[in-house]
Design a protein around this motif. Structure first.
Motif, PDB file in Angstrom:
ATOM      1  N   ARG A 132       0.845  -1.188   0.000  1.00 57.57           N
ATOM      2  CA  ARG A 132       0.000   0.000   0.000  1.00 57.57           C
ATOM      3  C   ARG A 132       0.883   1.243   0.000  1.00 57.57           C
ATOM      4  O   ARG A 132       2.034   1.201   0.419  1.00 57.57           O
ATOM      5  N   ILE A 133       0.306   2.332  -0.447  1.00 62.46           N
ATOM      6  CA  ILE A 133       0.952   3.628  -0.395  1.00 62.46           C
ATOM      7  C   ILE A 133      -0.016   4.577   0.309  1.00 62.46           C
ATOM      8  O   ILE A 133      -1.178   4.686  -0.088  1.00 62.46           O
ATOM      9  N   ALA A 134       0.446   5.233   1.355  1.00 60.47           N
ATOM     10  CA  ALA A 134      -0.340   6.276   2.006  1.00 60.47           C
ATOM     11  C   ALA A 134      -0.024   7.589   1.302  1.00 60.47           C
ATOM     12  O   ALA A 134       1.095   7.797   0.823  1.00 60.47           O
ATOM     13  N   TYR A 135      -1.001   8.481   1.234  1.00 63.36           N
ATOM     14  CA  TYR A 135      -0.791   9.777   0.599  1.00 63.36           C
ATOM     15  C   TYR A 135      -1.851  10.756   1.082  1.00 63.36           C
ATOM     16  O   TYR A 135      -2.819  10.375   1.738  1.00 63.36           O
ATOM     17  N   VAL A 136      -1.662  12.034   0.751  1.00 62.78           N
ATOM     18  CA  VAL A 136      -2.630  13.066   1.084  1.00 62.78           C
ATOM     19  C   VAL A 136      -3.467  13.362  -0.155  1.00 62.78           C
ATOM     20  O   VAL A 136      -2.930  13.535  -1.247  1.00 62.78           O
TER      21      VAL A 136
END
Length: 173
Positions: A132-136
């Protein structure tokens, strides 16, 4: 690794965790910032200005060996290495003025979009598993944290409040 304003622009430095041993890695007349260590600790990815716009570069953690990863006509920022060390996630300012998340191989090949929408997506951070990639995401009146699979699937909102949530970072495994 960190960036420091030397009075002219930002440069990339490293320092021992307990202090001391400060070493300057970049030295140019353009801004270099947002460093991210590779999982092996041997390379650092960062955003640097090439005279036209920001691009993603890598450099040896001990200095030297600077190599461009991206080369296009739009700003690339916020690099983050995948746990495998084979790809880097980053923010690209696409045509039309919005920001999207992309991944790219560390040699500059295989660029792939992760997000593709009309809102701004920024500040990617890989999970320790690389799944997964977290982002805003700035779709509403403020930034919220989301996660997504590196192939763009499984988009999921994590925060939902009236505050501006920024700079997500996954803990270690």
């Amino acid at each position: 690794a960190f960036s420091e304003d030397d009075g002219n622009d930002l440069e990339i430095y490293t320092i021992n965790a307990g202090g001391g041993g400060k070493k300057q890695l970049t030295d140019n007349s353009t801004g270099d910032d947002e460093p991210s260590y590779s999982p092996s600790g041997k390379k650092i990815a960062y955003s640097g200005y090439d005279g036209q716009d920001n691009e993603i570069y890598t450099i040896n953690a001990g200095g030297g060996g600077k190599k461009p990863v991206t080369d296009n006509s739009s700003d690339d920022n916020w690099p983050d290495y995948a746990p495998s060390g084979k790809r880097i996630a980053y923010t690209n300012f696409v045509s039309g003025g919005n920001q999207e998340i992309y991944t790219i191989q560390t040699n500059g090949g295989g660029r792939q979009p992760v997000t593709d929408n009309s809102s701004d997506d920024d500040e990617p951070s890989y999970s320790p598993s690389g799944k997964r990639i977290a982002y805003v995401n700035f779709a509403g009146p403020d930034g919220e944290i989301w996660t997504i699979q590196p192939n763009g699937g499984g988009r999921q909102q994590v925060t939902d409040n009236a505050n501006n949530d920024n700079e997500p970072y996954w803990g270690s495994q």
